[in-house]
Design a protein around this motif. Structure first.
Motif, PDB file in Angstrom:
ATOM      1  N   GLU A 115       0.821  -1.205   0.000  1.00 58.15           N
ATOM      2  CA  GLU A 115       0.000   0.000   0.000  1.00 58.15           C
ATOM      3  C   GLU A 115       0.858   1.260   0.000  1.00 58.15           C
ATOM      4  OE1 GLU A 115      -3.353   0.086   2.710  1.00 58.15           O
ATOM      5  OE2 GLU A 115      -3.038  -2.031   3.174  1.00 58.15           O
ATOM      6  N   ASP A 116       0.225   2.362  -0.369  1.00 56.92           N
ATOM      7  CA  ASP A 116       0.831   3.693  -0.373  1.00 56.92           C
ATOM      8  C   ASP A 116      -0.075   4.606   0.446  1.00 56.92           C
ATOM      9  OD1 ASP A 116       1.554   6.362  -0.998  1.00 56.92           O
ATOM     10  OD2 ASP A 116       2.175   5.820  -3.021  1.00 56.92           O
ATOM     11  N   GLY A 166       4.976  -1.350   2.508  1.00 55.27           N
ATOM     12  CA  GLY A 166       4.916  -0.051   1.849  1.00 55.27           C
ATOM     13  C   GLY A 166       5.358  -0.110   0.400  1.00 55.27           C
ATOM     14  N   LEU A 167       4.581   0.552  -0.455  1.00 53.18           N
ATOM     15  CA  LEU A 167       4.936   0.668  -1.870  1.00 53.18           C
ATOM     16  C   LEU A 167       4.557   2.085  -2.323  1.00 53.18           C
ATOM     17  CD1 LEU A 167       6.010  -0.706  -4.414  1.00 53.18           C
ATOM     18  CD2 LEU A 167       3.683  -1.490  -4.897  1.00 53.18           C
ATOM     19  N   PRO A 168       5.404   3.081  -2.026  1.00 56.86           N
ATOM     20  CA  PRO A 168       5.054   4.486  -2.275  1.00 56.86           C
ATOM     21  C   PRO A 168       5.255   4.895  -3.733  1.00 56.86           C
ATOM     22  CG  PRO A 168       7.210   4.368  -1.247  1.00 56.86           C
ATOM     23  CD  PRO A 168       6.686   2.957  -1.310  1.00 56.86           C
ATOM     24  N   ARG A 225       6.038   8.954  -0.293  1.00 54.09           N
ATOM     25  CA  ARG A 225       7.401   8.481  -0.025  1.00 54.09           C
ATOM     26  C   ARG A 225       7.878   8.904   1.370  1.00 54.09           C
ATOM     27  NH1 ARG A 225       7.527   9.440  -5.615  1.00 54.09           N
ATOM     28  NH2 ARG A 225       8.337  11.557  -5.427  1.00 54.09           N
ATOM     29  N   PRO A 226       7.814  10.186   1.744  1.00 56.78           N
ATOM     30  CA  PRO A 226       8.219  10.517   3.113  1.00 56.78           C
ATOM     31  C   PRO A 226       7.283   9.922   4.163  1.00 56.78           C
ATOM     32  CG  PRO A 226       7.363  12.453   1.972  1.00 56.78           C
ATOM     33  CD  PRO A 226       7.562  11.395   0.948  1.00 56.78           C
ATOM     34  N   THR A 232       9.831  -2.694  -1.476  1.00 52.73           N
ATOM     35  CA  THR A 232       9.710  -2.377  -2.899  1.00 52.73           C
ATOM     36  C   THR A 232      10.340  -3.465  -3.763  1.00 52.73           C
ATOM     37  OG1 THR A 232      11.683  -0.956  -2.777  1.00 52.73           O
ATOM     38  CG2 THR A 232       9.537   0.108  -2.537  1.00 52.73           C
ATOM     39  N   ASP A 233      11.420  -4.079  -3.272  1.00 52.84           N
ATOM     40  CA  ASP A 233      12.033  -5.185  -4.009  1.00 52.84           C
ATOM     41  C   ASP A 233      11.094  -6.388  -4.043  1.00 52.84           C
ATOM     42  OD1 ASP A 233      14.245  -3.630  -4.400  1.00 52.84           O
ATOM     43  OD2 ASP A 233      15.496  -4.643  -2.902  1.00 52.84           O
ATOM     44  N   ALA A 234      10.445  -6.676  -2.921  1.00 46.09           N
ATOM     45  CA  ALA A 234       9.486  -7.782  -2.885  1.00 46.09           C
ATOM     46  C   ALA A 234       8.318  -7.508  -3.818  1.00 46.09           C
ATOM     47  CB  ALA A 234       8.988  -8.005  -1.458  1.00 46.09           C
ATOM     48  N   ALA A 235       7.849  -6.260  -3.845  1.00 44.10           N
ATOM     49  CA  ALA A 235       6.755  -5.906  -4.749  1.00 44.10           C
ATOM     50  C   ALA A 235       7.153  -6.120  -6.201  1.00 44.10           C
ATOM     51  CB  ALA A 235       6.348  -4.446  -4.519  1.00 44.10           C
TER      52      ALA A 235
END
Length: 205
Positions: free
Chosen positions: A41-42, A75-77, A84-85, A164-167
């Motif tokens: 999620e973001d 997290g996937l911003p 992102r922040p 993010t790498d897992a996503a």
């Protein structure tokens, strides 16, 4: 409650589960409840907001408390820039919770996440740190200034990268993306804001 035979089940080798040990979890722990949802999620994402305030809220109230379901947040911003922040702040909050010896389901992290969704339209790149610090100071027992300083300095960027790498490996290219498992088996991927019934049917709840 755990797997169908009453015993915990082993997590499968699915890419969405890579690095799962360090993730915030609404207990039971992964593998201890029959069903598992891993959500990318973001905080800035309106579809994530709809999911959190709709089907996920019902899943948590009806099934997590009963020991039937575990939810893991990742997290996937990738939506709006302030995500992102905000994701850095979530990771810093989670780290502060762990350093204090609290569990992965400690309320400071989950409360901040819910705050981002509840006030999503009020956040921007220019105010996310200030508003985050104000929330943590007034609503949690964490050192708000220290958490936000860590977020500004991206001290937990390695954990953001794990997610993010897992996503990327799991082909999660939009938010929200949910990976559903039951008793050691991958069931399906759900992308976007879907109904409670879609989740419940896939998870046999």
């Amino acid at each position: 409650m755990s797997g169908g035979d009453g015993e915990p089940w082993a997590l499968p080798g699915h890419p969405a589960l890579a690095g799962l040990d360090g993730q915030p979890v609404i207990s039971p722990e992964p593998g201890e409840a029959p069903a598992l949802v891993v959500g990318f999620e973001d905080p800035s994402c309106i579809s994530c907001q709809r999911s959190e305030q709709g089907p996920l809220q019902k899943l948590q109230s009806d099934h997590v408390a009963a020991g039937e379901l575990t939810f893991v947040y990742r997290g996937l911003p990738i939506t709006y820039p302030w995500g992102r922040p905000a994701t850095q702040a979530l990771e810093s909050t989670d780290a502060a919770v762990r350093e204090a010896g609290a569990g992965r389901d400690a309320p400071a992290f989950w409360g901040l996440k819910d705050h981002y969704y509840a006030e999503r339209e009020a956040f921007s790149v220019d105010n996310v740190h200030e508003r985050t610090e104000a929330y943590l100071a007034s609503e949690t027992d964490r050192d708000a200034a220290a958490v936000v300083e860590a977020a500004r300095e991206k001290r937990h960027d390695d954990q953001v990268s794990v997610d993010t790498d897992a996503a990327e490996r799991a082909d999660a290219v939009a938010t929200p993306t949910f990976f559903l498992f039951r008793e050691g088996e991958f069931r399906t991927t759900i992308t976007g804001a879907q109904s409670y019934d879609v989740f419940a049917s896939a998870l046999e709840l």
